[in-house]
Design an enzyme around this catalytic site. Structure first.
Site, short mmCIF file in Angstrom:
data_model
loop_
_atom_site.label_atom_id
_atom_site.label_comp_id
_atom_site.label_asym_id
_atom_site.label_seq_id
_atom_site.Cartn_x
_atom_site.Cartn_y
_atom_site.Cartn_z
N GLU A 1 0.88 -1.16 0.00
CA GLU A 1 0.00 0.00 0.00
C GLU A 1 0.92 1.21 0.00
O GLU A 1 1.69 1.41 0.96
CB GLU A 1 -0.81 -0.04 1.30
CG GLU A 1 -2.18 0.53 1.19
CD GLU A 1 -2.88 0.39 2.52
OE1 GLU A 1 -3.00 -0.74 3.02
OE2 GLU A 1 -3.27 1.44 3.08
N CYS B 1 -1.70 8.94 3.28
CA CYS B 1 -1.60 8.64 1.86
C CYS B 1 -2.89 9.01 1.14
O CYS B 1 -2.89 9.27 -0.06
CB CYS B 1 -1.21 7.19 1.61
SG CYS B 1 -2.18 6.02 2.51
#
Ligand SMILES: Cc1cc2nc3c(=O)[nH]c(=O)nc-3n(C[C@H](O)[C@H](O)[C@H](O)COP(=O)(O)OP(=O)(O)OC[C@H]3O[C@@H](n4cnc5c(N)ncnc54)[C@H](O)[C@@H]3O)c2cc1C
Length: 1011
Positions: free
Chosen positions: A771, A805
């Site tokens: 990720e 993020c």
């Protein structure tokens, strides 16, 4: 006030039964007949009342649950503020055909509703046509959608609806209008339209409006008959409990000054009641004003609203009784039921509060209203003002207050049919809440009224329902008391059904605020690697420092190659045992772990704030996410790890099951030192893998603390090893181990690539779940509400100092609203407090370290059009919230992990190109869309190659099991964290086929068969 503070989440049944029931039922019994008769007369009079407003006809025509009701609200909310013709056309085209408008066209004389039903064609040529002919207009309307006549006609119709609610456009006109003969029987409270301020500029403007309104009202005829209603949220852009110190400096004096002005001009002031989390804060302000010299025998015109739907209303009035007696001062209280019920329910569920601050049964609110009326009756120091349009509530109060002075209050444009019956009374007193201002400012108010009065439970709505049962409508709310047990609305903790919601902390509550003052528990801390459950010392000792101060918190001991090897060895033997450890027992451990995390919330908040510079609010969200991961994966694993027997020929047993793979390596980041660390580690463990978990160097202590809790929850010591230290060194050792089966990584794209290429060199093919980051955009068209957009951008771009993020990196705004959005955004940025994350009032903390600080600043230096807010901090890695204007998307290549939002102008006609350009960035993590037009939203959603799309909301804070999180391309491999596919990626499938007939033949078949 303690009783107020501690009863926010009291059980509603207990409250109604213990505190309200006897009070209300005793009085009801004695006065039943009188109350019933009056209620029935009011309703009968209302039925024959002729001058029904277009608005009231509209709300009972369209139920809120119908498409048409929703369309009405969407149009009303958006139409008047959209600046460009194209978007207005798009909105109309989008909304009008959705409804089955024909069914509302009837042959009665109700022209307004008929016309509204055919797209609000209230004016122009069409309005003059006969109703019968109008039935065919719908077809014509939809065909000619782009016609400017139609656009104007619909706009006009909405304007008429708005006119229904705006008393007058400015205060002078409002005063003149209120003095007209037809208003003789009523007094007025002018409400200067405008919702919560988003910027200081907004709040200054609202303040001046109030100032002018009080002065003008004071000059008018009979000033003592008039009052001004004030919303505290419009006087300050950060009217929040966690900003108490700031508000003492900036808001309290404004409230004081306006009251002083009220006193000087002999005008009454009433502060409106707003959301439940603002109650304590507002009481602090009111107490200060009451105690001041402003309130004395000469001036008793100060007051505020109390919401009976809040469980604490009764306790507020209880407190006021003692308190006003003590200080010997008199005030006004406006008792309302409350206007934000739906919002309160949503907030409590989202935040995982223990219960709701409001009642969840409408009749409980009604009983509370009556109980509160008794409290007011008992209080000689309060002049009571009852704001309601409910015939039963009115009749009860009129009966209760027969020997006391009081007044009713109603909203302008509503309740005329109700109060017309009482006008004939000699002592009739009713004040009209009269909104004053432009139609543009009216919209949020209008939507609230539509929502509130279109709801099925609303008295006004039911009154307008065809063939309603009059006796049922006016019956006492006490008749429903037995239904207190049948609550359809689940407690916030239960909303996920078979999985508990994580507990939140209510930061507006005094005991919570007190508990968050850190007492220095975490000093001289030590963080070690853990092998076989034991602390492992090493020679590489590093200071643990806060990113926001020069304080050394303690020491961390980083693992070397030998320790890494020992960690790997410690797990190998146990791998098979853990694989076969019963899933139910595994789940028990992780559920216990979740509970332990919750029990230690305050410790973990302190650790996150001190070690990682996370704000208190972010730390709480972090803990809740970790808890949700444990519970969600536990539930998923229980299903996933059930062995299935598959159908096949007789004499064979065919089974299919999931099993752990073996050694797994978890690498987690510093920006979510608890949530992601726990999520990844638990996922790897619960799927039957033994795990080496390696947190980011910067958040070593949090990881050490968390793994200690996991072991305490019962995880066998040699199912896990924690390795603190350098990623490259530890990574090399673990990744190169022959037995490695899974790598689960969250971090930078650069590191993910290095891991990927190392894995490619291996003989086997371990699973790699990565990720990484994103260059995330938010697309805003001209139908979006700027204030809403700006709040979401501030939240999505600057919260956590932009170190998420999912954060919004590029704000793409249509050119017609670009300047206004930019101006408002800069204004909102100025309200952000950057500083010490250990303080509750801090919005934005530091970036993680000096390297990040330098990288972000180097990036900012590359641009010319930069706006930054001033922060006067001379130590710590603080980057001020920054807005950078860019010309094109390709000006950005990489993610900038800090509080920096880039802003880009686009043309509506280039929307498709914009989506393509976003896709071409090559990341696919999050996307925000702000638009009121479904077709635009659908178009973007269809084309965007993005993992998580957020519509008309912020774009961060994905909730486990609700918004499974993860992106594509340069943003990661998938599967989504907190989603149904995640665990499957980490385990093997196994199929076992057993020839059961091989030993002794197929006995079972023979015994089953009958002749
Ligand atoms: C003059 C005036 C001033 C006002 N000022 C304020 C103010 O400052 N702050 C504010 O919040 N509101 C204010 N209001 C709005 C007021 O709260 C609403 O008008 C009121 O809710 C409607 O009450 P009612 O008695 O007329 O209608 P009713 O139909 O009898 O009551 C409706 C109310 O019941 C409550 N309710 C609905 N469903 C449920 C449920 N399932 N469980 C529990 N409760 C439920 C809701 O609060 C809803 O508003 C004001 C109203 C007036 C008339």
């Amino acid at each position: 006030m303690q009783n107020i503070f501690k009863n926010k989440y009291l059980d509603q049944k207990k409250l109604v039964k213990d505190h309200f029931y006897y009070l209300v039922s005793n009085f009801s019994e004695l006065n039943q007949k009188q109350i019933d008769n009056l209620s029935i007369n009011i309703v009968k009079n209302a039925q024959s009342y002729k001058a029904g407003s277009p608005f009231s006809k509209l709300i009972h025509e369209f139920s809120l649950t119908s498409n048409e009701g929703i369309v009405l609200m969407c149009l009303a909310e958006a139409l008047l503020r959209i600046p460009d013709a194209k978007t207005i056309n798009d909105l109309i085209e989008d909304k009008i055909p959705i409804g089955d408008w024909k069914k509302y066209i009837k042959n009665d004389k109700d022209l307004f509703v008929n016309i509204s039903s055919i797209a609000f064609l209230l004016t122009g040529k069409i309005v003059q046509e006969k109703v019968e002919e109008n039935k065919n207009i719908l077809g014509k309307v939809v065909k000619n959608l782009s016609g400017p006549i139609l656009r104007n006609a619909i706009k006009q119709a909405i304007n008429i609806l708005a006119k229904q609610f705006v008393f007058e456009r400015d205060i002078k006109k409002a005063i003149d209008f209120s003095n007209e003969k037809k208003h003789d029987k009523y007094t007025f409270s002018f409400d200067m339209l405008g919702e919560a301020a988003v910027t200081y500029e907004d709040s200054d403007r609202y303040y001046k409006q109030y100032e002018q309104a009080i002065i003008e009202t004071g000059k008018g005829k009979n000033p003592h008959k008039k009052s001004i209603s004030i919303k505290l949220s419009s006087l300050h852009p950060r009217y929040e409990r966690n900003k108490l110190d700031l508000l003492k400096k900036e808001l309290f004096p404004k409230a004081y000054k306006l009251t002083e002005l009220g006193r000087d001009n002999n005008v009454d002031i009433c502060f409106d009641a707003e959301e439940a989390d603002r109650l304590n804060l507002s009481l602090f302000i009111f107490k200060e004003i009451i105690e001041s010299k402003l309130i004395d025998e000469k001036y008793q015109g100060f007051g505020f609203a109390v919401q009976a739907y809040q469980k604490r209303a009764f306790f507020v009035l209880d407190w006021l009784k003692k308190y006003l007696n003590e200080v010997n001062k008199k005030i006004n209280i406006r008792l309302v039921k409350g206007a934000y019920w739906d919002t309160e329910i949503k907030i409590a569920q989202e935040q995982g509060f223990t219960d709701y601050p409001v009642f969840t049964k409408k009749f409980a609110t009604d009983i509370s209203y009556l109980a509160c009326a008794h409290k007011l009756y008992e209080n000689e120091n309060i002049f009571s003002q009852f704001a309601t349009h409910n015939a039963h509530s009115i009749s009860y109060i009129k009966t209760l207050f027969k020997d006391r002075d009081f007044e009713f209050q109603k909203l302008h444009g509503m309740g005329d049919e109700i109060y017309s019956y009482l006008e004939k009374d000699d002592n009739f007193k009713c004040r009209v809440y009269a909104p004053v201002g432009g139609y543009k400012d009216l919209l949020p108010y209008l939507v609230r009224r539509l929502l509130e009065n279109g709801a099925n439970t609303s008295f006004i709505h039911q009154l307008k329902t065809k063939d309603f049962d009059i006796l049922k409508l006016v019956q006492s709310p006490l008749t429903k008391i037995d239904k207190l047990d049948e609550d359809k609305i689940k407690k916030p903790i239960e909303i996920y059904g078979d999985r508990k919601n994580s507990k939140g902390l209510d930061l507006s509550e005094e005991d919570v605020v007190d508990s968050l003052k850190f007492n220095g528990k975490f000093k001289d801390i030590k963080a070690y690697s853990l092998i076989n459950g034991e602390d492992i010392k090493s020679d590489e000792v590093i200071d643990i420092k806060s990113p926001h101060s020069s304080t050394t918190l303690g020491k961390k001991y980083f693992a070397d190659e030998k320790i890494s090897e020992a960690a790997i060895e410690s797990l190998k033997e146990y791998s098979s045992k853990w694989k076969n450890f019963p899933i139910e027992k595994k789940v028990e451990i992780f559920l216990k772990f979740a509970d332990l995390i919750e029990e230690n919330t305050n410790d973990i908040i302190e650790i996150c704030a001190k070690e990682s510079g996370k704000s208190i609010k972010n730390s709480i969200a972090e803990i809740r996410e970790a808890v949700d991961f444990c519970r969600y994966y536990s539930k998923e694993a229980l299903n996933l790890f059930q062995t299935q027997t598959l159908k096949g020929p007789t004499g064979e047993l065919n089974q299919y099951r999931m099993i752990g793979k073996g050694l797994s390596f978890v690498i987690s980041p510093w920006n979510f030192p608890v949530a992601i660390f726990v999520g990844q580690t638990v996922a790897a463990l619960i799927t039957g893998n033994v795990v080496i978990t390696k947190p980011a160097e910067q958040s070593s202590f949090a990881a050490y603390y968390i793994i200690k809790l996991l072991l305490k929850a019962g995880l066998p010591n040699n199912a896990i090893a924690l390795l603190l230290g350098d990623g490259a060194l530890i990574g090399k050792k673990v990744i190169n181990d022959k037995k490695l089966k899974n790598v689960i990584f969250t971090g930078s794209l650069e590191t993910a690539k290095i891991i990927q290429s190392t894995l490619q060199q291996k003989e086997n093919i371990p699973t790699f779940v990565a990720e990484t980051g994103g260059l995330n955009c938010m697309i805003v068209d001209t139908s979006a509400l700027t204030e809403h957009v700006v709040k979401d951008v501030v939240n999505s771009g600057f919260d956590s100092a932009g170190q998420r993020c999912s954060a919004c990196r590029i704000l793409c705004v249509e050119e017609n609203v670009y300047d206004h959005t930019k101006h408002t955004l800069i204004g909102a940025m100025k309200t952000q407090q950057v500083g010490n994350p250990e303080e509750l009032s801090t919005d934005i903390g530091p970036v993680i370290d000096t390297e990040a600080f330098e990288n972000i600043n180097n990036h900012i230096k590359k641009f010319d059009k930069v706006f930054q807010i001033d922060i006067n901090l001379n130590q710590g890695n603080f980057v001020p919230p920054t807005l950078i204007e860019i010309e094109k998307l390709s000006d950005l290549k990489n993610e900038v992990f800090g509080p920096v939002v880039h802003m880009l102008k686009y043309k509506a006609s280039n929307l498709d190109q914009l989506i393509e350009d976003i896709n071409d960035l090559g990341f696919g993590l999050t996307l925000g869309i702000h638009s009121r037009i479904d077709k635009t939203i659908d178009r973007i959603v269809e084309k965007a190659e993005i993992g998580n799309i957020y519509i008309n909301r912020n774009m961060i804070g994905a909730v486990v099991g609700v918004q499974p999180f993860g992106g594509y391309e340069k943003s990661g491999t998938g599967p989504k964290a907190g989603g149904p596919e995640y665990l499957k990626r980490l385990c093997h499938e196994q199929s076992i086929s057993n020839n059961t007939a091989s030993m002794g033949g197929n006995a079972s078949l023979l015994s089953e068969v009958e002749d």
